[in-house]
Design a protein around this motif. Sequence first.
Motif, PDB file in Angstrom:
ATOM      1  N   GLU A   1       0.837  -1.209   0.000  1.00 25.54           N
ATOM      2  CA  GLU A   1       0.000   0.000   0.000  1.00 25.54           C
ATOM      3  C   GLU A   1       0.867   1.252   0.000  1.00 25.54           C
ATOM      4  OE1 GLU A   1      -4.061   1.107   2.351  1.00 25.54           O
ATOM      5  OE2 GLU A   1      -2.384   0.417   3.584  1.00 25.54           O
ATOM      6  N   GLU A   2       1.963   1.187   0.770  1.00 26.76           N
ATOM      7  CA  GLU A   2       2.874   2.327   0.860  1.00 26.76           C
ATOM      8  C   GLU A   2       3.814   2.424  -0.333  1.00 26.76           C
ATOM      9  OE1 GLU A   2       4.881   1.326   4.396  1.00 26.76           O
ATOM     10  OE2 GLU A   2       3.178   1.709   5.731  1.00 26.76           O
ATOM     11  N   GLY A   3       3.947   1.321  -1.085  1.00 23.12           N
ATOM     12  CA  GLY A   3       4.892   1.302  -2.187  1.00 23.12           C
ATOM     13  C   GLY A   3       6.282   0.861  -1.786  1.00 23.12           C
ATOM     14  N   THR A   4       6.483   0.502  -0.494  1.00 23.86           N
ATOM     15  CA  THR A   4       7.804   0.006  -0.074  1.00 23.86           C
ATOM     16  C   THR A   4       8.023  -1.417  -0.571  1.00 23.86           C
ATOM     17  OG1 THR A   4       6.812  -0.562   2.064  1.00 23.86           O
ATOM     18  CG2 THR A   4       8.034   1.496   1.938  1.00 23.86           C
ATOM     19  N   ILE A   5       6.953  -2.128  -0.883  1.00 23.57           N
ATOM     20  CA  ILE A   5       7.043  -3.329  -1.718  1.00 23.57           C
ATOM     21  C   ILE A   5       6.587  -2.900  -3.101  1.00 23.57           C
ATOM     22  CG2 ILE A   5       5.951  -5.549  -2.250  1.00 23.57           C
ATOM     23  CD1 ILE A   5       6.028  -6.257   0.657  1.00 23.57           C
ATOM     24  N   GLY A   6       7.489  -2.935  -4.056  1.00 24.34           N
ATOM     25  CA  GLY A   6       7.196  -2.415  -5.393  1.00 24.34           C
ATOM     26  C   GLY A   6       6.614  -3.441  -6.345  1.00 24.34           C
ATOM     27  N   MET A   7       6.820  -4.736  -6.032  1.00 28.94           N
ATOM     28  CA  MET A   7       6.230  -5.794  -6.846  1.00 28.94           C
ATOM     29  C   MET A   7       5.664  -6.865  -5.930  1.00 28.94           C
ATOM     30  SD  MET A   7       7.787  -8.248  -9.880  1.00 28.94           S
ATOM     31  CE  MET A   7       8.493  -9.535  -8.854  1.00 28.94           C
ATOM     32  N   LEU A   8       4.423  -7.227  -6.168  1.00 31.56           N
ATOM     33  CA  LEU A   8       3.755  -8.245  -5.379  1.00 31.56           C
ATOM     34  C   LEU A   8       3.401  -9.406  -6.301  1.00 31.56           C
ATOM     35  CD1 LEU A   8       2.621  -8.752  -2.491  1.00 31.56           C
ATOM     36  CD2 LEU A   8       0.440  -7.865  -3.328  1.00 31.56           C
ATOM     37  N   TRP A   9       3.954 -10.587  -6.002  1.00 24.63           N
ATOM     38  CA  TRP A   9       3.747 -11.773  -6.833  1.00 24.63           C
ATOM     39  C   TRP A   9       2.802 -12.706  -6.073  1.00 24.63           C
ATOM     40  CZ3 TRP A   9       8.261 -13.831 -10.215  1.00 24.63           C
ATOM     41  CH2 TRP A   9       7.836 -14.900 -11.017  1.00 24.63           C
ATOM     42  N   VAL A  10       1.598 -12.886  -6.588  1.00 25.11           N
ATOM     43  CA  VAL A  10       0.560 -13.673  -5.927  1.00 25.11           C
ATOM     44  C   VAL A  10       0.426 -15.004  -6.654  1.00 25.11           C
ATOM     45  CG1 VAL A  10      -1.863 -13.741  -5.245  1.00 25.11           C
ATOM     46  CG2 VAL A  10      -0.644 -11.549  -5.294  1.00 25.11           C
ATOM     47  N   SER A  11       0.605 -16.105  -5.931  1.00 26.09           N
ATOM     48  CA  SER A  11       0.544 -17.426  -6.556  1.00 26.09           C
ATOM     49  C   SER A  11      -0.511 -18.288  -5.877  1.00 26.09           C
ATOM     50  CB  SER A  11       1.917 -18.104  -6.475  1.00 26.09           C
ATOM     51  OG  SER A  11       1.863 -19.402  -7.026  1.00 26.09           O
ATOM     52  N   ALA A  12      -1.492 -18.722  -6.660  1.00 23.62           N
ATOM     53  CA  ALA A  12      -2.476 -19.720  -6.209  1.00 23.62           C
ATOM     54  C   ALA A  12      -3.268 -19.282  -4.983  1.00 23.62           C
ATOM     55  CB  ALA A  12      -1.794 -21.062  -5.946  1.00 23.62           C
ATOM     56  N   THR A  13      -3.544 -17.993  -4.864  1.00 22.73           N
ATOM     57  CA  THR A  13      -4.439 -17.513  -3.820  1.00 22.73           C
ATOM     58  C   THR A  13      -5.145 -16.275  -4.337  1.00 22.73           C
ATOM     59  OG1 THR A  13      -4.608 -17.005  -1.458  1.00 22.73           O
ATOM     60  CG2 THR A  13      -2.730 -16.056  -2.636  1.00 22.73           C
ATOM     61  N   ASN A  14      -6.211 -15.890  -3.673  1.00 25.65           N
ATOM     62  CA  ASN A  14      -7.092 -14.844  -4.200  1.00 25.65           C
ATOM     63  C   ASN A  14      -7.348 -13.789  -3.130  1.00 25.65           C
ATOM     64  OD1 ASN A  14      -8.857 -13.478  -5.872  1.00 25.65           O
ATOM     65  ND2 ASN A  14     -10.518 -14.965  -5.681  1.00 25.65           N
ATOM     66  N   PRO A  15      -6.350 -12.969  -2.797  1.00 24.76           N
ATOM     67  CA  PRO A  15      -6.481 -12.037  -1.670  1.00 24.76           C
ATOM     68  C   PRO A  15      -7.578 -10.998  -1.836  1.00 24.76           C
ATOM     69  CG  PRO A  15      -4.473 -11.604  -2.921  1.00 24.76           C
ATOM     70  CD  PRO A  15      -5.015 -12.901  -3.405  1.00 24.76           C
ATOM     71  N   ALA A  16      -7.979 -10.693  -3.074  1.00 26.31           N
ATOM     72  CA  ALA A  16      -9.071  -9.736  -3.264  1.00 26.31           C
ATOM     73  C   ALA A  16     -10.360 -10.233  -2.625  1.00 26.31           C
ATOM     74  CB  ALA A  16      -9.290  -9.488  -4.757  1.00 26.31           C
ATOM     75  N   VAL A  17     -10.468 -11.546  -2.454  1.00 22.78           N
ATOM     76  CA  VAL A  17     -11.653 -12.150  -1.845  1.00 22.78           C
ATOM     77  C   VAL A  17     -11.363 -12.661  -0.439  1.00 22.78           C
ATOM     78  CG1 VAL A  17     -13.254 -14.111  -1.993  1.00 22.78           C
ATOM     79  CG2 VAL A  17     -12.705 -12.780  -4.037  1.00 22.78           C
ATOM     80  N   SER A  18     -10.200 -13.274  -0.242  1.00 24.65           N
ATOM     81  CA  SER A  18      -9.949 -14.011   0.999  1.00 24.65           C
ATOM     82  C   SER A  18      -9.384 -13.163   2.134  1.00 24.65           C
ATOM     83  CB  SER A  18      -8.991 -15.181   0.734  1.00 24.65           C
ATOM     84  OG  SER A  18      -7.741 -14.706   0.281  1.00 24.65           O
ATOM     85  N   MET A  19      -8.778 -12.016   1.830  1.00 26.54           N
ATOM     86  CA  MET A  19      -8.181 -11.197   2.882  1.00 26.54           C
ATOM     87  C   MET A  19      -9.240 -10.334   3.565  1.00 26.54           C
ATOM     88  SD  MET A  19      -4.836 -11.609   3.221  1.00 26.54           S
ATOM     89  CE  MET A  19      -4.090 -10.066   3.751  1.00 26.54           C
ATOM     90  N   PRO A  20      -9.013  -9.970   4.843  1.00 26.69           N
ATOM     91  CA  PRO A  20      -9.907  -9.011   5.478  1.00 26.69           C
ATOM     92  C   PRO A  20      -9.769  -7.628   4.829  1.00 26.69           C
ATOM     93  CG  PRO A  20      -8.155  -9.705   6.989  1.00 26.69           C
ATOM     94  CD  PRO A  20      -7.975 -10.469   5.723  1.00 26.69           C
ATOM     95  N   GLU A  21     -10.671  -6.724   5.158  1.00 27.30           N
ATOM     96  CA  GLU A  21     -10.651  -5.361   4.607  1.00 27.30           C
ATOM     97  C   GLU A  21     -10.604  -5.404   3.079  1.00 27.30           C
ATOM     98  OE1 GLU A  21      -8.066  -2.493   6.697  1.00 27.30           O
ATOM     99  OE2 GLU A  21      -7.505  -4.152   8.002  1.00 27.30           O
ATOM    100  N   SER A  22     -11.562  -6.107   2.482  1.00 27.35           N
ATOM    101  CA  SER A  22     -11.497  -6.379   1.041  1.00 27.35           C
ATOM    102  C   SER A  22     -11.482  -5.111   0.191  1.00 27.35           C
ATOM    103  CB  SER A  22     -12.648  -7.294   0.622  1.00 27.35           C
ATOM    104  OG  SER A  22     -13.896  -6.715   0.940  1.00 27.35           O
ATOM    105  N   ALA A  23     -12.205  -4.064   0.597  1.00 27.69           N
ATOM    106  CA  ALA A  23     -12.189  -2.820  -0.186  1.00 27.69           C
ATOM    107  C   ALA A  23     -10.784  -2.234  -0.228  1.00 27.69           C
ATOM    108  CB  ALA A  23     -13.175  -1.817   0.401  1.00 27.69           C
ATOM    109  N   ARG A  24     -10.104  -2.273   0.926  1.00 33.87           N
ATOM    110  CA  ARG A  24      -8.725  -1.771   0.987  1.00 33.87           C
ATOM    111  C   ARG A  24      -7.798  -2.642   0.141  1.00 33.87           C
ATOM    112  NH1 ARG A  24      -4.802  -2.835   5.989  1.00 33.87           N
ATOM    113  NH2 ARG A  24      -2.903  -1.822   5.192  1.00 33.87           N
ATOM    114  N   MET A  25      -7.979  -3.975   0.226  1.00 35.97           N
ATOM    115  CA  MET A  25      -7.129  -4.892  -0.528  1.00 35.97           C
ATOM    116  C   MET A  25      -7.265  -4.650  -2.035  1.00 35.97           C
ATOM    117  SD  MET A  25      -5.424  -6.569   1.611  1.00 35.97           S
ATOM    118  CE  MET A  25      -5.528  -6.147   3.351  1.00 35.97           C
ATOM    119  N   ARG A  26      -8.491  -4.446  -2.501  1.00 35.31           N
ATOM    120  CA  ARG A  26      -8.709  -4.212  -3.931  1.00 35.31           C
ATOM    121  C   ARG A  26      -8.086  -2.899  -4.372  1.00 35.31           C
ATOM    122  NH1 ARG A  26     -13.527  -7.367  -6.011  1.00 35.31           N
ATOM    123  NH2 ARG A  26     -13.815  -8.982  -4.443  1.00 35.31           N
TER     124      ARG A  26
END
Length: 338
Positions: free
Chosen positions: A103-128
């Motif tokens: 969110e802060e940009g201190t991680i510049g690349m996020l590699w998501v494998s075999a999971t769906n954080p837009a749905v499964s993580m809490p605070e879904s609006a923030r995650m999206r």
Amino acid sequence: MLSTVLQGFYQSHQATAASVAVNNLHLLRGLIGKVGSGVLQMNGQPTAQNNRECGADGDLPGFRNWDNASHVQELAALWDVDASVIPHWAPPTNAMEIFGHAEEGTIGMLWVSATNPAVSMPESARMRKILGGEQCFVVVQDLFLTETAQMADVVLPAAGWGEKTGTFTNVNRTVHLSEKAVEPPEQAKSDLEIFTMYAELMGFTDRSGRPLPSFRTPEEAFEAWKEATAGRPVDYTGLSYEKLRGPTGIPWPVNARTAPDGTDRLYTDAVFPTQTDECETYGHDLLTGGAVTETEHRALAPAGRAFLKGCEWTPAHEVPSDEYPLLFTTGRTVYQFR
């Protein structure tokens, strides 16, 4: 007595303490390491057991301790890299912290494998918002075009379980070999192929200039993993693809010297991997979360004994009231948490 524990414990208030209490019950009654007795603290997702063994949950491979300099050095020597490139300067970063950095940009690349954080993580609006923002480049590697994949900058189509070869391990430590049944469709590739292609394109090498990782095929990766388990509680050194081809799976530890055919049950001698120089973690306070230091752990002189840990019960942060009478909990559908 056999106890099975699952997400109802893990996702509850004081979850760790509740799970530890089940272990305490077995230890106090001596009902562990005996026929018909034991604890199955089961995972919520397929192959989550493998993730823990291999260090893919943020710890280090082979149940090594990130806070133990000799464990870090073992891996550095195994992979022929400088110890400073193996993350061990702070506790593993949890998923919410990772998304905070993205969110802060201190991680510049996020590699998501075999999971769906837009749905499964809490605070879904923030995650999206994080996943769809410009501050972080998002790569999604998946079998399906998930909600998260639809927001990604790059989607890497991954092969499914029947379209690749590899091993998986059950909660009771039984290792199985799953062989490719069909070719993956179109551009889809196995996770291993994707990761090694990326490593080649990035030019990753060890200190001797050899490609890193050194393996390219599933069996080569398995042989490398066996090396990483040597001398650790999760010992795979006596296994091979040939041995795993039948007639059934084999439970680790497996080694040529003491357990050539695997180990049906652990702790039959009531000796546990708690020694300060061996253990995966020095532990933490169940109520405050405060970490136990190496010095404090060593002062306990564990010597292979199990620890009995407990804490006071505390009420949940939010409980039903006249104004808010409903209590929500999580569950599972075929493709996601609900």
